[in-house]
Design a protein around this motif. Structure first.
Motif, PDB file in Angstrom:
ATOM      1  N   ASP B  11       0.890  -1.158   0.000  1.00 28.79           N
ATOM      2  CA  ASP B  11       0.000   0.000   0.000  1.00 28.79           C
ATOM      3  C   ASP B  11       0.925   1.204   0.000  1.00 28.79           C
ATOM      4  O   ASP B  11       1.570   1.500   1.009  1.00 28.79           O
ATOM      5  CB  ASP B  11      -0.848  -0.056   1.268  1.00 28.79           C
ATOM      6  CG  ASP B  11      -1.664   1.206   1.501  1.00 28.79           C
ATOM      7  OD1 ASP B  11      -1.442   2.208   0.801  1.00 28.79           O
ATOM      8  OD2 ASP B  11      -2.526   1.188   2.397  1.00 28.79           O
ATOM      9  N   HIS B  57       0.461   2.014  -5.569  1.00 25.25           N
ATOM     10  CA  HIS B  57       0.420   0.732  -4.879  1.00 25.25           C
ATOM     11  C   HIS B  57       0.927  -0.394  -5.781  1.00 25.25           C
ATOM     12  O   HIS B  57       1.118  -0.211  -6.983  1.00 25.25           O
ATOM     13  CB  HIS B  57      -1.019   0.423  -4.458  1.00 25.25           C
ATOM     14  CG  HIS B  57      -1.741   1.609  -3.921  1.00 25.25           C
ATOM     15  ND1 HIS B  57      -1.418   2.161  -2.699  1.00 25.25           N
ATOM     16  CD2 HIS B  57      -2.721   2.395  -4.443  1.00 25.25           C
ATOM     17  CE1 HIS B  57      -2.182   3.217  -2.492  1.00 25.25           C
ATOM     18  NE2 HIS B  57      -2.988   3.387  -3.542  1.00 25.25           N
ATOM     19  N   ASP B  87       1.977  -2.306   5.914  1.00 21.75           N
ATOM     20  CA  ASP B  87       1.540  -1.987   4.551  1.00 21.75           C
ATOM     21  C   ASP B  87       2.478  -2.530   3.473  1.00 21.75           C
ATOM     22  O   ASP B  87       2.330  -2.198   2.297  1.00 21.75           O
ATOM     23  CB  ASP B  87       1.313  -0.476   4.378  1.00 21.75           C
ATOM     24  CG  ASP B  87       2.433   0.352   4.975  1.00 21.75           C
ATOM     25  OD1 ASP B  87       3.506  -0.221   5.243  1.00 21.75           O
ATOM     26  OD2 ASP B  87       2.235   1.565   5.165  1.00 21.75           O
ATOM     27  N   LYS B 119     -21.634   8.406  -7.209  1.00 25.34           N
ATOM     28  CA  LYS B 119     -21.799   9.749  -6.658  1.00 25.34           C
ATOM     29  C   LYS B 119     -20.886   9.991  -5.456  1.00 25.34           C
ATOM     30  O   LYS B 119     -20.265  11.041  -5.329  1.00 25.34           O
ATOM     31  CB  LYS B 119     -23.264   9.985  -6.276  1.00 25.34           C
ATOM     32  CG  LYS B 119     -23.533  11.395  -5.755  1.00 25.34           C
ATOM     33  CD  LYS B 119     -25.000  11.748  -5.807  1.00 25.34           C
ATOM     34  CE  LYS B 119     -25.309  13.054  -5.075  1.00 25.34           C
ATOM     35  NZ  LYS B 119     -24.637  14.227  -5.664  1.00 25.34           N
ATOM     36  N   PHE B 120     -20.815   8.997  -4.574  1.00 27.82           N
ATOM     37  CA  PHE B 120     -20.030   9.189  -3.353  1.00 27.82           C
ATOM     38  C   PHE B 120     -18.876   8.199  -3.281  1.00 27.82           C
ATOM     39  O   PHE B 120     -18.953   7.091  -3.821  1.00 27.82           O
ATOM     40  CB  PHE B 120     -20.919   9.009  -2.120  1.00 27.82           C
ATOM     41  CG  PHE B 120     -22.043  10.004  -2.027  1.00 27.82           C
ATOM     42  CD1 PHE B 120     -21.813  11.361  -2.212  1.00 27.82           C
ATOM     43  CD2 PHE B 120     -23.332   9.585  -1.745  1.00 27.82           C
ATOM     44  CE1 PHE B 120     -22.845  12.292  -2.113  1.00 27.82           C
ATOM     45  CE2 PHE B 120     -24.381  10.501  -1.642  1.00 27.82           C
ATOM     46  CZ  PHE B 120     -24.133  11.858  -1.831  1.00 27.82           C
ATOM     47  N   ARG B 121     -17.842   8.567  -2.593  1.00 28.16           N
ATOM     48  CA  ARG B 121     -16.730   7.644  -2.355  1.00 28.16           C
ATOM     49  C   ARG B 121     -17.209   6.426  -1.572  1.00 28.16           C
ATOM     50  O   ARG B 121     -18.212   6.474  -0.871  1.00 28.16           O
ATOM     51  CB  ARG B 121     -15.601   8.368  -1.604  1.00 28.16           C
ATOM     52  CG  ARG B 121     -15.651   8.292  -0.075  1.00 28.16           C
ATOM     53  CD  ARG B 121     -14.470   8.971   0.565  1.00 28.16           C
ATOM     54  NE  ARG B 121     -14.554  10.419   0.472  1.00 28.16           N
ATOM     55  CZ  ARG B 121     -15.292  11.178   1.274  1.00 28.16           C
ATOM     56  NH1 ARG B 121     -15.986  10.645   2.256  1.00 28.16           N
ATOM     57  NH2 ARG B 121     -15.343  12.481   1.101  1.00 28.16           N
ATOM     58  N   ASN B 122     -16.465   5.328  -1.694  1.00 32.98           N
ATOM     59  CA  ASN B 122     -16.663   4.163  -0.845  1.00 32.98           C
ATOM     60  C   ASN B 122     -15.574   4.232   0.227  1.00 32.98           C
ATOM     61  O   ASN B 122     -14.387   4.223  -0.093  1.00 32.98           O
ATOM     62  CB  ASN B 122     -16.535   2.883  -1.685  1.00 32.98           C
ATOM     63  CG  ASN B 122     -16.753   1.632  -0.866  1.00 32.98           C
ATOM     64  OD1 ASN B 122     -16.302   1.517   0.271  1.00 32.98           O
ATOM     65  ND2 ASN B 122     -17.471   0.668  -1.435  1.00 32.98           N
ATOM     66  N   VAL B 123     -15.978   4.297   1.486  1.00 30.61           N
ATOM     67  CA  VAL B 123     -14.980   4.516   2.546  1.00 30.61           C
ATOM     68  C   VAL B 123     -13.954   3.380   2.613  1.00 30.61           C
ATOM     69  O   VAL B 123     -12.820   3.583   3.052  1.00 30.61           O
ATOM     70  CB  VAL B 123     -15.620   4.712   3.952  1.00 30.61           C
ATOM     71  CG1 VAL B 123     -16.565   5.904   3.944  1.00 30.61           C
ATOM     72  CG2 VAL B 123     -16.320   3.456   4.449  1.00 30.61           C
ATOM     73  N   PHE B 124     -14.350   2.184   2.164  1.00 31.98           N
ATOM     74  CA  PHE B 124     -13.464   1.024   2.344  1.00 31.98           C
ATOM     75  C   PHE B 124     -12.353   0.916   1.289  1.00 31.98           C
ATOM     76  O   PHE B 124     -11.386   0.204   1.491  1.00 31.98           O
ATOM     77  CB  PHE B 124     -14.273  -0.269   2.396  1.00 31.98           C
ATOM     78  CG  PHE B 124     -15.253  -0.278   3.535  1.00 31.98           C
ATOM     79  CD1 PHE B 124     -14.793  -0.230   4.843  1.00 31.98           C
ATOM     80  CD2 PHE B 124     -16.619  -0.291   3.311  1.00 31.98           C
ATOM     81  CE1 PHE B 124     -15.683  -0.213   5.917  1.00 31.98           C
ATOM     82  CE2 PHE B 124     -17.516  -0.271   4.366  1.00 31.98           C
ATOM     83  CZ  PHE B 124     -17.057  -0.232   5.666  1.00 31.98           C
ATOM     84  N   ARG B 126     -11.250   3.913  -0.291  1.00 33.97           N
ATOM     85  CA  ARG B 126     -10.989   5.328  -0.600  1.00 33.97           C
ATOM     86  C   ARG B 126      -9.521   5.637  -0.822  1.00 33.97           C
ATOM     87  O   ARG B 126      -9.200   6.604  -1.508  1.00 33.97           O
ATOM     88  CB  ARG B 126     -11.556   6.234   0.498  1.00 33.97           C
ATOM     89  CG  ARG B 126     -10.828   6.125   1.839  1.00 33.97           C
ATOM     90  CD  ARG B 126     -11.562   6.905   2.933  1.00 33.97           C
ATOM     91  NE  ARG B 126     -10.782   7.040   4.137  1.00 33.97           N
ATOM     92  CZ  ARG B 126     -10.748   6.151   5.125  1.00 33.97           C
ATOM     93  NH1 ARG B 126     -11.453   5.026   5.043  1.00 33.97           N
ATOM     94  NH2 ARG B 126     -10.026   6.358   6.204  1.00 33.97           N
ATOM     95  N   LYS B 127      -8.635   4.824  -0.268  1.00 35.95           N
ATOM     96  CA  LYS B 127      -7.209   5.104  -0.430  1.00 35.95           C
ATOM     97  C   LYS B 127      -6.624   4.504  -1.703  1.00 35.95           C
ATOM     98  O   LYS B 127      -5.450   4.710  -2.005  1.00 35.95           O
ATOM     99  CB  LYS B 127      -6.439   4.584   0.788  1.00 35.95           C
ATOM    100  CG  LYS B 127      -6.810   5.375   2.033  1.00 35.95           C
ATOM    101  CD  LYS B 127      -5.937   5.062   3.219  1.00 35.95           C
ATOM    102  CE  LYS B 127      -6.317   6.016   4.359  1.00 35.95           C
ATOM    103  NZ  LYS B 127      -5.705   5.617   5.623  1.00 35.95           N
ATOM    104  N   TYR B 128      -7.432   3.731  -2.432  1.00 37.13           N
ATOM    105  CA  TYR B 128      -6.902   2.994  -3.585  1.00 37.13           C
ATOM    106  C   TYR B 128      -7.647   3.306  -4.882  1.00 37.13           C
ATOM    107  O   TYR B 128      -7.405   2.669  -5.905  1.00 37.13           O
ATOM    108  CB  TYR B 128      -6.975   1.490  -3.301  1.00 37.13           C
ATOM    109  CG  TYR B 128      -6.466   1.144  -1.921  1.00 37.13           C
ATOM    110  CD1 TYR B 128      -5.145   1.441  -1.576  1.00 37.13           C
ATOM    111  CD2 TYR B 128      -7.283   0.566  -0.963  1.00 37.13           C
ATOM    112  CE1 TYR B 128      -4.664   1.162  -0.304  1.00 37.13           C
ATOM    113  CE2 TYR B 128      -6.805   0.279   0.309  1.00 37.13           C
ATOM    114  CZ  TYR B 128      -5.494   0.578   0.631  1.00 37.13           C
ATOM    115  OH  TYR B 128      -5.021   0.304   1.886  1.00 37.13           O
ATOM    116  N   GLN B 131     -11.736   9.202  -7.110  1.00 35.26           N
ATOM    117  CA  GLN B 131     -13.189   9.415  -7.031  1.00 35.26           C
ATOM    118  C   GLN B 131     -13.621  10.562  -7.932  1.00 35.26           C
ATOM    119  O   GLN B 131     -13.096  11.665  -7.823  1.00 35.26           O
ATOM    120  CB  GLN B 131     -13.535   9.744  -5.574  1.00 35.26           C
ATOM    121  CG  GLN B 131     -14.939  10.248  -5.327  1.00 35.26           C
ATOM    122  CD  GLN B 131     -15.960   9.144  -5.489  1.00 35.26           C
ATOM    123  OE1 GLN B 131     -15.679   7.993  -5.170  1.00 35.26           O
ATOM    124  NE2 GLN B 131     -17.126   9.460  -6.008  1.00 35.26           N
TER     125      GLN B 131
END
Lengths: 245, 245
Positions: B11, B57, B87, B119-124, B126-128, B131
């Motif tokens: 990561d 990544h 990571d 429309k919205f980010r997916n919190v799970f 969000r780092k990869y 958006q």
């Protein structure tokens, strides 16, 4: 007075759980109430479908709140998206009847506990999955899970201190599946006591690891008090999948 | 002297990329060299299959190193798993011939760029995932991608400062797919210049958003110098999927 129902996704990693304990604390409820109160100029109280423990996540948490604010639900969603932290998203919002109550009206909730049973962690889901490379016997776990299906007194499966509250709950199903070494334990029930899902998963894992048998789980259930065995599974593997009404 | 080939997952969120810049810095190469050097008591140099930018990544990054250490590869993997940060995971390790060189011998590499177009980010994730809720026309993107397939001088698609190094590369394919609003741009080529994948994705996204046409992409390619258009796509959406030998 409008009554608005929200569907919320959150990464619980850094939070002390759903439920606000004091003003300004690091809980999901407080974060949302804070943004809604700023948006409306009112002192908004959000009613959630239940508590989730510190570190537990949610895919579709349901909550509702009352407001005189006349903004459209889409505008409210945009406002929330802008001002909530990046680990909390209100995915949708709808008007509901004035009697809708997210906690009282919930019929059942489904939780999913994820275990990575491969040799090494996966860096990309490491915050949402419990990691163990120990051999887990799924058919033993499934047999033990059967013991818990149905309506029982779950006093043995909660860390609830007070014994004055009712501790009878109904578990509708426990599905245990595995794909590519990721084990998912999916539990649906009409309600869960403090830490109950995590203690159930922790106990079933002991069975999967060969440390307990399904007859032991039956004994633990019949004991009707919290015993030493059946450790509480780590919070980070648990996610509230949905709440049904 | 043993030559050991590693498959590495990381990561890249908090790192300055793969390549070590100085001793003690926050790069993946340094972290791994540091642990391997402690393990072996030697000054280990790790050869990677290529640089990855800060924040990018990897699912299966390939690297090799030489050592006199006689530990089994499984023991080395366990040591790395214990002492690397959470990571970075070395997923596997194998003995290879003395002439194997992770950078010189690589035939092609495959990168995947992920875009959440909901429309919205997916919190799970969000780092990869990058958006954007703006409408993206995938067939326009695919048409423009065709322009880049094959062997070309990719000077227009790199932030490489020096013009003395060769800038001709071959792109074997660009596959653009979409499932549940998650767009994946998969690019395979024999090699990539500095920032090249991210500039290609940034340029194709401009096409998808209607700001450029595929004829513009052709013009940019023919220009053979880095122009203003074609912004660099954010690093966090990019992942090295595999390196082929």
């Amino acid at each position: 007075m409008r009554n608005l129902k929200m569907k919320i996704q959150y990464d619980g990693s850094k939070y002390k759980g759903w439920q606000r304990q004091k003003v300004g604390d690091l809980t999901i409820q407080y974060k949302i109430e804070n943004v809604l109160s700023k948006m409306t100029g009112e002192d908004i109280k959000v009613i959630g479908c239940g508590r989730t423990d510190a570190g537990v996540h949610a895919e579709n948490y349901i909550a509702n709140f009352h407001t005189e604010c006349e903004l459209s639900t889409n505008s409210m969603l945009d406002y929330l998206y802008e001002f909530l932290p990046e680990d909390i998203v209100v995915k949708s919002m709808e008007e509901v009847g004035e009697r809708f109550h997210a906690r009282y009206n919930v019929k059942s909730k489904t939780y999913v506990y994820k275990i990575n049973n491969n040799k090494f962690r996966n860096v990309f889901n490491r915050k949402y999955v419990y990691q163990t490379e120990e051999h887990i016997n799924l058919s033993d776990m499934r047999e033990a899970a059967e013991v818990l299906i149905g309506t029982h007194d779950f006093q043995s499966f909660t860390n609830l201190k007070s014994s004055t509250k009712p501790t009878v709950r109904t578990i509708n199903y426990i599905n245990i599946s595995e794909v590519n070494g990721i084990i998912e334990v999916e539990i649906n029930g009409d309600g869960f006591l403090l830490n109950m899902v995590r203690i159930i998963v922790g106990t079933l894992l002991e069975v999967g690891l060969g440390k307990l048998k399904s007859v032991d789980v039956k004994k633990i259930l019949d004991e009707k008090k919290r015993l030493e065995y059946g450790p509480i599974a780590k919070a980070k593997g648990l996610c509230l999948k949905e709440a049904l009404y």
